[in-house]
Write a protein that holds these residues in place. Sequence first.
Motif, PDB file in Angstrom:
ATOM      1  N   LYS A   1       9.391 -71.279  21.403  1.00 41.42           N
ATOM      2  CA  LYS A   1       9.891 -70.898  20.083  1.00 41.42           C
ATOM      3  C   LYS A   1       8.716 -70.922  19.115  1.00 41.42           C
ATOM      4  CE  LYS A   1      13.229 -74.019  19.478  1.00 41.42           C
ATOM      5  NZ  LYS A   1      14.521 -74.604  19.035  1.00 41.42           N
ATOM      6  N   THR A   2       8.889 -70.294  17.969  1.00 40.94           N
ATOM      7  CA  THR A   2       7.833 -70.299  16.963  1.00 40.94           C
ATOM      8  C   THR A   2       7.755 -71.662  16.288  1.00 40.94           C
ATOM      9  OG1 THR A   2       9.248 -69.599  15.136  1.00 40.94           O
ATOM     10  CG2 THR A   2       8.302 -67.854  16.512  1.00 40.94           C
TER      11      THR A   2
ATOM     12  N   ASP B   1       8.205 -72.359  13.170  1.00 39.30           N
ATOM     13  CA  ASP B   1       9.351 -72.524  12.276  1.00 39.30           C
ATOM     14  C   ASP B   1      10.607 -72.881  13.058  1.00 39.30           C
ATOM     15  OD1 ASP B   1       7.649 -71.793  10.267  1.00 39.30           O
ATOM     16  OD2 ASP B   1       8.403 -69.742  10.086  1.00 39.30           O
ATOM     17  N   GLN B   2      10.831 -72.187  14.170  1.00 39.73           N
ATOM     18  CA  GLN B   2      12.027 -72.447  14.979  1.00 39.73           C
ATOM     19  C   GLN B   2      12.009 -73.855  15.558  1.00 39.73           C
ATOM     20  OE1 GLN B   2      11.603 -69.174  17.669  1.00 39.73           O
ATOM     21  NE2 GLN B   2      12.325 -67.656  16.182  1.00 39.73           N
ATOM     22  N   TYR B   3      10.840 -74.318  15.947  1.00 39.19           N
ATOM     23  CA  TYR B   3      10.753 -75.691  16.470  1.00 39.19           C
ATOM     24  C   TYR B   3      11.008 -76.719  15.371  1.00 39.19           C
ATOM     25  CZ  TYR B   3       9.141 -74.964  21.280  1.00 39.19           C
ATOM     26  OH  TYR B   3       9.061 -74.660  22.617  1.00 39.19           O
TER      27      TYR B   3
ATOM     28  N   GLY C   1      15.843 -73.950  15.187  1.00 36.80           N
ATOM     29  CA  GLY C   1      16.415 -72.625  15.369  1.00 36.80           C
ATOM     30  C   GLY C   1      16.318 -72.162  16.806  1.00 36.80           C
ATOM     31  N   ARG C   2      17.125 -71.180  17.130  1.00 39.17           N
ATOM     32  CA  ARG C   2      17.156 -70.556  18.455  1.00 39.17           C
ATOM     33  C   ARG C   2      17.218 -71.589  19.586  1.00 39.17           C
ATOM     34  NH1 ARG C   2      13.768 -65.149  19.311  1.00 39.17           N
ATOM     35  NH2 ARG C   2      15.375 -65.061  20.942  1.00 39.17           N
ATOM     36  N   ASN C   3      18.151 -72.514  19.468  1.00 38.05           N
ATOM     37  CA  ASN C   3      18.303 -73.534  20.491  1.00 38.05           C
ATOM     38  C   ASN C   3      18.825 -72.981  21.807  1.00 38.05           C
ATOM     39  OD1 ASN C   3      17.221 -75.729  19.195  1.00 38.05           O
ATOM     40  ND2 ASN C   3      19.177 -76.477  18.383  1.00 38.05           N
TER      41      ASN C   3
END
Length: 1000
Positions: A57-58, A60-62, A66-68
């Motif tokens: 993940k990016t 930001d996502q980490y 996000g995007r789990n």
Amino acid sequence: MGLLRCCLLLLLYLSCVFCLPTGRNSICGYKSCPATIASMLNVHLVPHTHDDVGWLKTVDQYFYGGRNNIQHAGVQYILDSVIDQLQKDPARRFIYVETAFFYRWWKQQSQSTRRIVTQLVDEGRLEFINGGWCMSDEATTHYSAVIDQMTLGLRFLNDTFGECGRPRVAWHIDPFGHAREHASIFAQMGYDGFFFGRLDYQDKSRRMKTKEMEMLWRASESLKPPLADLFTGVLPNGYNPPEGFCWDQSCDDAPFQDDPDLEDYNVNEIVHKFLNASHKQAAFYKTNHIIMTMGSDFQYENANLWYKNMDKLIKYVNALQAKGSKVNVLYSTPSCYLQELNQANLTWPLKTDDFFPYADDAHDFWTGYFTSRPALKYYERLSNSRLQTCNQLEVLGGSKSTSGPFGEGDSDTMRRAMGVAQHHDAVSGTEKQHVANDYARRLATGWAHCEVLVSNSLAYLSGSAAPRVFCENLNISVCPLTEGSHKFSMNVYNPLGRTVRWPVRLPVNGSAYNVTDANGKAVDCEVIAVSTSTQEVRRNRGYAKNELVFQAQAPPLGYSTYIISRVQGQPPSSSFKTKSPYVIQNKFLKVRFDPNTGLLSSLTNLETQQTIRLTQNFYWYNASAGNNKESRQPSGAYIFRPNSSDLFIISKTAGIEMISVYNTVQEVTQRFSPWVSQVVRLYDDRKELELEWTVGPVPVADGLGKEVITRFDTDIKSTGYFYTDSNGREVLERRKDYRPTWDLKQTEPVAGNYYPINSRAYIKASSSQLLFIYLYPKFEAKQDEKCQLTFVTDRSQGASSIDNGSMEIMLHRRLLYDDFRGVGEPLSEPGEFYQGLVARGRLLLMLTSPDEAADVHRPLAQGMVLQPLLSFQDGSPAASMKLQFSGLQAALPPAVHLLTLSQWDKETVLIRLEHQYQAKESKTHSQPVTVNLRKLFSTLEVLGASEMSLGANQWKEDMNRLNWKNEANSKPLPPRARDSSPWEVTLNPMEIRTFLLRVR
């Protein structure tokens, strides 16, 4: 100097006073370590989380979670949960590593939370380890970018927490092999020790048997011990807990069920299992202390699970001491564990090479990532050059640089983007495609901020606020301003401390141009047709028919302006024929091509009359799909595994499309296939041969993944020896099918011989031949025994010498399978037009004697790393415009490199001066050299100077490191001789010295 230090300390205090509680009583660091029991086996439990700064993940996502659906991970929740749990028991400890994440989290916290965290840090219960912006990769990073990202993280910790925020241990638990230069950097930054998790499986097996899992790493052949000595330990379980003791929400191991009335009561079972694991681990280490990493990737989102079970583990294991048990379990940190090892006063084995290549099994060599994502690797290298230029011009332009006619600019955005890009799943190329895109986007955003700053600074220095254009795609001959304008000026900014000459190629549509330099002198130039391969790569992004070629020169740490005007009604430049149609030469080099094959055939140094046979071609290895008899391991983003040692030649001949011979440049355009081409260039006044290669899209319709290399075959008798740089600094000797530390059982004859090169590699006659010549001076040496062939690269790549006298460099990889190391997708980059990535790059070749090589390839490699920045303004420059400028009073001595010049605060700047030669490397330059700080800059008055550690987070005079006994019986050096004055700075070979300067 004392006054400056007081001022700087006051500034540091003022920057922290609002975030720290009054009446701080710090007992952090070694003073905060828990007591151990000398007569027992002390098991140091180290609660930790490993948080990749982008991977699946990016960033930001980490951070936000996000995007789990890709991976369950949310760093903000980890820090929230850990801080809550640490408050519940003063015995609990936690370490945190990645400052990029902590910086984000800290900015969002209330003052009350900040006070709590500061108290935890002051008491040593929350300890920062490593402390860089990220945990950097060690194979594909350049030392200058590593130092920058470490400085960025360390400064934030220092400004926020003072001395208690200073890490004492380097912690690289996940990188895929370990570079000697990294250890040298850590030692010079004042670290006492270094722990990592990955090393070759054969090396680990031997070390476990001989109890050499912990050692003293002598990380420089030039810096006198112990300046680059670093105690180094291999963690027993990578960075995971022992099997059966993972109590995170992501784990399946049984928790303590300690109610005796339960049917599933399991205290005795878990305690017994833990005691067995502890004694088994202790058998491989020398002292009565062992370390257990209690955590893993993105763990501790629910820290209560971990701490509740570790509390019970400590309670029940230590309770057995009353019954005669000799095991003592405690919460600890790597620093506290290191202190116990130091106090054991043992003699430790010495390590002098590095930990490359890394393999975790017989056919699983992690050598593919040396080249993975070649375009991203180049963009990161180019961004590093731009960041240094941005930093320098922020200093030289003063306050006008950040706020000027082009708006508000800053260097911080680029600095943080580059810090993230050094992560071991960023520039390494081992991330998912959407994450790679995010890294590139961050670098582009960082440059956009720097572009404003650079424009403001150049406007101030030159006196011209006319709009300024930076052309991002000159390497594919795209620049709208130069393509359409009839008259324009070009500013060449040189970030190096010496004058440089740089070949410039500008896309144009005219057939003839006049070029004049800053002094009004005419400059020789040529107009050359844009090559077919360039037209194919750029597609519809540009429309230039020609390229304007000339040599530009810029003064040290400064710029020069060139005025370019189109000449109407004049025919284009015409090339002239050489004596042989298959020879190009200048006064330094002669290059021959085979008329039958179109391939390079020989290279001659005309100054020394050295000639070598030199054949170059392009090949590919068939990437394993994991379906052969020996192993199921495929090639992937991390792992290079050819299906066999066989090379597949792309073409036995090179179609020569054009031989262009002009006064300023000579070119041979070769086409090997529809997807591989090359231009061989020889500029009039340069001693190196330039090869501009274009590879891609790599075809995979045949169902075969491909590892694309270029190979050079010579008659130099290298006998299996070759040489590669370590992160762009010191050079290490390599030997085919050999490791200095253990008897290698080679299982992958190609991948197992690949090493990273960051800026250069070379082959020369083997040491045994040279020894023979030395012993028998009447023996007349053959040409190859006097020759060294050096390769300078424009990015990090993988390379090897598989055959005698050869050197191969991997340029591109396109694969069809994942290699089962977590990334979960094949390395098959789409490219801009979704047909596959096209990569273009440059190799520079030099033929010299070994004695002369260093004097040539060191500055050439620095010039590739720190390239001049070109910018353009339309029309004629104003009469009042200052066309030339240098930020230095004079060029630096050849041995000295200005590694860092950046604004620290309003009145101080950070500089690093580096001796860029190794001891005994150069007869001319491997000597101490002195620089006067007050006579350095042309526009800055230096009022005071204070020396810092390499990481700029402590005063050099306060830097005291732990001493270690070693097998070489090296005694600590006496204190360094003082400089003759506060302004006279002496640099010894490979030494970097860091200063805060108070300037006006």
